[in-house]
Design a protein around this motif. Sequence first.
Motif, PDB file in Angstrom:
ATOM      1  N   GLN A  38      29.186  44.140  23.396  1.00 18.95           N
ATOM      2  CA  GLN A  38      30.095  43.393  22.535  1.00 18.95           C
ATOM      3  C   GLN A  38      30.235  41.944  23.010  1.00 18.95           C
ATOM      4  O   GLN A  38      30.361  41.020  22.207  1.00 18.95           O
ATOM      5  N   HIS A  39      30.198  41.747  24.308  1.00 17.00           N
ATOM      6  CA  HIS A  39      30.258  40.389  24.851  1.00 17.00           C
ATOM      7  C   HIS A  39      29.015  39.592  24.439  1.00 17.00           C
ATOM      8  O   HIS A  39      29.120  38.432  24.036  1.00 17.00           O
ATOM      9  N   ILE A  40      27.854  40.222  24.513  1.00 14.48           N
ATOM     10  CA  ILE A  40      26.609  39.531  24.180  1.00 14.48           C
ATOM     11  C   ILE A  40      26.559  39.176  22.699  1.00 14.48           C
ATOM     12  O   ILE A  40      26.237  38.039  22.331  1.00 14.48           O
ATOM     13  N   VAL A  41      26.880  40.120  21.815  1.00 10.53           N
ATOM     14  CA  VAL A  41      26.786  39.827  20.384  1.00 10.53           C
ATOM     15  C   VAL A  41      27.895  38.881  19.935  1.00 10.53           C
ATOM     16  O   VAL A  41      27.808  38.288  18.861  1.00 10.53           O
ATOM     17  N   GLY A  42      28.923  38.726  20.752  1.00  7.08           N
ATOM     18  CA  GLY A  42      29.970  37.772  20.432  1.00  7.08           C
ATOM     19  C   GLY A  42      29.566  36.328  20.657  1.00  7.08           C
ATOM     20  O   GLY A  42      30.287  35.409  20.248  1.00  7.08           O
ATOM     21  N   GLN A  43      28.403  36.098  21.296  1.00  8.14           N
ATOM     22  CA  GLN A  43      27.963  34.743  21.589  1.00  8.14           C
ATOM     23  C   GLN A  43      27.356  34.045  20.373  1.00  8.14           C
ATOM     24  O   GLN A  43      27.372  32.821  20.278  1.00  8.14           O
ATOM     25  N   LYS A  44      26.779  34.816  19.447  1.00  6.80           N
ATOM     26  CA  LYS A  44      26.119  34.240  18.271  1.00  6.80           C
ATOM     27  C   LYS A  44      26.402  35.119  17.057  1.00  6.80           C
ATOM     28  O   LYS A  44      26.748  36.293  17.197  1.00  6.80           O
ATOM     29  N   HIS A  45      26.169  34.547  15.877  1.00  4.22           N
ATOM     30  CA  HIS A  45      26.294  35.327  14.643  1.00  4.22           C
ATOM     31  C   HIS A  45      24.915  35.889  14.307  1.00  4.22           C
ATOM     32  O   HIS A  45      24.138  35.292  13.563  1.00  4.22           O
ATOM     33  N   TYR A  46      24.599  37.044  14.873  1.00  3.59           N
ATOM     34  CA  TYR A  46      23.291  37.644  14.672  1.00  3.59           C
ATOM     35  C   TYR A  46      23.219  38.375  13.327  1.00  3.59           C
ATOM     36  O   TYR A  46      24.120  39.159  13.002  1.00  3.59           O
ATOM     37  N   PRO A  47      22.151  38.172  12.563  1.00  2.00           N
ATOM     38  CA  PRO A  47      21.927  39.032  11.398  1.00  2.00           C
ATOM     39  C   PRO A  47      21.806  40.490  11.842  1.00  2.00           C
ATOM     40  O   PRO A  47      21.363  40.772  12.958  1.00  2.00           O
ATOM     41  N   THR A  96      22.820  43.826  36.634  1.00  2.00           N
ATOM     42  CA  THR A  96      23.369  42.856  35.692  1.00  2.00           C
ATOM     43  C   THR A  96      22.361  42.647  34.567  1.00  2.00           C
ATOM     44  O   THR A  96      21.166  42.937  34.711  1.00  2.00           O
ATOM     45  N   CYS A  97      22.840  42.113  33.456  1.00  2.00           N
ATOM     46  CA  CYS A  97      21.937  41.869  32.338  1.00  2.00           C
ATOM     47  C   CYS A  97      22.471  40.742  31.470  1.00  2.00           C
ATOM     48  O   CYS A  97      23.652  40.394  31.515  1.00  2.00           O
ATOM     49  N   ARG A  98      21.576  40.177  30.667  1.00  2.00           N
ATOM     50  CA  ARG A  98      21.928  39.214  29.637  1.00  2.00           C
ATOM     51  C   ARG A  98      20.845  39.283  28.563  1.00  2.00           C
ATOM     52  O   ARG A  98      19.729  39.770  28.817  1.00  2.00           O
ATOM     53  N   ALA A  99      21.152  38.802  27.364  1.00  2.00           N
ATOM     54  CA  ALA A  99      20.199  38.911  26.259  1.00  2.00           C
ATOM     55  C   ALA A  99      20.493  37.869  25.204  1.00  2.00           C
ATOM     56  O   ALA A  99      21.646  37.450  25.026  1.00  2.00           O
ATOM     57  N   THR A 100      19.447  37.465  24.478  1.00  2.00           N
ATOM     58  CA  THR A 100      19.617  36.528  23.377  1.00  2.00           C
ATOM     59  C   THR A 100      18.429  36.647  22.431  1.00  2.00           C
ATOM     60  O   THR A 100      17.425  37.301  22.749  1.00  2.00           O
ATOM     61  N   ALA A 101      18.531  36.012  21.277  1.00  2.00           N
ATOM     62  CA  ALA A 101      17.456  36.007  20.281  1.00  2.00           C
ATOM     63  C   ALA A 101      17.370  34.640  19.635  1.00  2.00           C
ATOM     64  O   ALA A 101      18.359  33.908  19.551  1.00  2.00           O
ATOM     65  N   ARG A 102      16.159  34.313  19.171  1.00  2.00           N
ATOM     66  CA  ARG A 102      15.943  33.085  18.399  1.00  2.00           C
ATOM     67  C   ARG A 102      15.246  33.450  17.100  1.00  2.00           C
ATOM     68  O   ARG A 102      14.300  34.239  17.101  1.00  2.00           O
ATOM     69  N   SER A 171      24.396  49.456  17.503  1.00  2.00           N
ATOM     70  CA  SER A 171      25.325  49.213  16.401  1.00  2.00           C
ATOM     71  C   SER A 171      26.093  47.935  16.703  1.00  2.00           C
ATOM     72  O   SER A 171      25.775  47.217  17.659  1.00  2.00           O
ATOM     73  N   ASP A 172      27.117  47.654  15.932  1.00  2.00           N
ATOM     74  CA  ASP A 172      27.948  46.478  16.193  1.00  2.00           C
ATOM     75  C   ASP A 172      28.666  46.583  17.537  1.00  2.00           C
ATOM     76  O   ASP A 172      28.946  45.564  18.176  1.00  2.00           O
ATOM     77  N   THR A 173      28.988  47.788  17.959  1.00  2.00           N
ATOM     78  CA  THR A 173      29.879  47.976  19.103  1.00  2.00           C
ATOM     79  C   THR A 173      29.216  48.577  20.335  1.00  2.00           C
ATOM     80  O   THR A 173      29.831  48.589  21.407  1.00  2.00           O
ATOM     81  N   SER A 266      23.629  10.447  26.422  1.00  2.00           N
ATOM     82  CA  SER A 266      23.787  11.546  27.373  1.00  2.00           C
ATOM     83  C   SER A 266      22.894  12.693  26.919  1.00  2.00           C
ATOM     84  O   SER A 266      22.367  12.695  25.797  1.00  2.00           O
ATOM     85  N   ILE A 267      22.735  13.676  27.783  1.00  2.00           N
ATOM     86  CA  ILE A 267      21.939  14.859  27.467  1.00  2.00           C
ATOM     87  C   ILE A 267      22.844  16.079  27.573  1.00  2.00           C
ATOM     88  O   ILE A 267      23.512  16.278  28.596  1.00  2.00           O
ATOM     89  N   GLU A 268      22.874  16.883  26.499  1.00  2.00           N
ATOM     90  CA  GLU A 268      23.693  18.090  26.488  1.00  2.00           C
ATOM     91  C   GLU A 268      22.795  19.308  26.332  1.00  2.00           C
ATOM     92  O   GLU A 268      21.984  19.374  25.408  1.00  2.00           O
ATOM     93  N   ILE A 269      22.929  20.243  27.233  1.00  2.00           N
ATOM     94  CA  ILE A 269      22.144  21.478  27.215  1.00  2.00           C
ATOM     95  C   ILE A 269      23.101  22.655  27.113  1.00  2.00           C
ATOM     96  O   ILE A 269      24.019  22.792  27.932  1.00  2.00           O
ATOM     97  N   ASP A 270      22.888  23.516  26.107  1.00  2.00           N
ATOM     98  CA  ASP A 270      23.682  24.737  25.957  1.00  2.00           C
ATOM     99  C   ASP A 270      22.848  25.935  26.403  1.00  2.00           C
ATOM    100  O   ASP A 270      21.680  26.056  26.027  1.00  2.00           O
ATOM    101  N   CYS A 271      23.446  26.818  27.175  1.00  2.00           N
ATOM    102  CA  CYS A 271      22.770  28.040  27.588  1.00  2.00           C
ATOM    103  C   CYS A 271      22.704  29.003  26.401  1.00  2.00           C
ATOM    104  O   CYS A 271      23.720  29.299  25.767  1.00  2.00           O
ATOM    105  N   ASP A 272      21.512  29.490  26.077  1.00  2.00           N
ATOM    106  CA  ASP A 272      21.343  30.426  24.964  1.00  2.00           C
ATOM    107  C   ASP A 272      22.055  31.749  25.216  1.00  2.00           C
ATOM    108  O   ASP A 272      22.421  32.448  24.275  1.00  2.00           O
ATOM    109  N   PHE A 273      22.223  32.104  26.482  1.00  2.00           N
ATOM    110  CA  PHE A 273      22.759  33.418  26.825  1.00  2.00           C
ATOM    111  C   PHE A 273      24.286  33.459  26.851  1.00  2.00           C
ATOM    112  O   PHE A 273      24.887  34.415  26.386  1.00  2.00           O
ATOM    113  N   CYS A 274      24.914  32.438  27.436  1.00  2.00           N
ATOM    114  CA  CYS A 274      26.377  32.480  27.588  1.00  2.00           C
ATOM    115  C   CYS A 274      27.086  31.292  26.960  1.00  2.00           C
ATOM    116  O   CYS A 274      28.305  31.200  27.002  1.00  2.00           O
TER     117      CYS A 274
END
Length: 307
Positions: A38-47, A96-102, A171-173, A266-274
């Motif tokens: 739930q924490h991971i999917v809360g980072q982005k609006h995934y289809p 530990t784990c982390r995940a993301t999609a593009r 699932s969502d949860t 300036s340069i701004e970098i956003d972490c895809d994971f968090c």
Amino acid sequence: MQTQTNTPAITAADNRTRFIFDDMPIRGQHVLLEKVWQHIVGQKHYPVAIRRALGELLAAGVLLSSNLKIDGTLTVQVQGQGRLKMLVVEAGSADTCRATARWDEQAQINDDDSLAELLGENGVFVITLQPRDGDPWQGVVPLEGGSIAEMLMNYMKRSEQLDTYITLAASDTACSGLLVQRLPESEPNPETWEHVVTLAQTATQEELLSLSVQHILYRLFHETPPRLFEPEPIEFACTCSRGKVSDMLLLLGGEEVGSVLAEQGSIEIDCDFCHAQYVFDETDVNTLFGTDIAAAYRESRNAAQLQ
């Protein structure tokens, strides 16, 4: 272990559990992630279709990382050239784990789109082992199969020559996975292996996402119950840092970084994971490179315009 301040609390569900059949040369694992997922999917609006695939890959990555025999990180990627560009999961030896999609955020993605449809042609499966100290190892193979589970089973058969069955759900949860595997250097009776796999195949998506490991294993294997080991709590943790972003900027080089700095200030970098944000102003960048790269870029651009 570096953990973000927004790491969710671990619940009984956020566990990976190993098991073994004492009377058969077969081992297995079960994972169920709720708060972490739930924490991971809360980072982005995934289809929906991409969220489902990412959850399945996350469960699979956590299962596969349990075999890490070194201090390091296992990265599992699925890459495509269609609407879905990449799924990435990192799972560490510290549980530990982390995940993301593009993906193409302008494209229409239907809830029932299959993984193959989303990835398009020439998709690849990439697995990378990065020891904390030492050189990384990477394997890249074409995608075989219509689901994350099928792709991984084909990969395991090719790379490790081990009979493996994997089933995954998301699932969502929650996301979950069940793996059974022939022990290395063993040859179970083919009928025995087929029997275990046949039972494992009866696990439904709903059961994977809602039942505890004890309940699902009893439901599947109550005639020959496996022996369970202590559950291993799994946490979300992002390994991004300002130091790693600095290293990335150095790899890009002064000309490219200087051009961005000259145009944007300036340069701004956003972490895809968090989604942690790292900002480098002109002073930061000049200190990093040891020279005024924005000024150097402007001088080279003016000189080119005068030619």
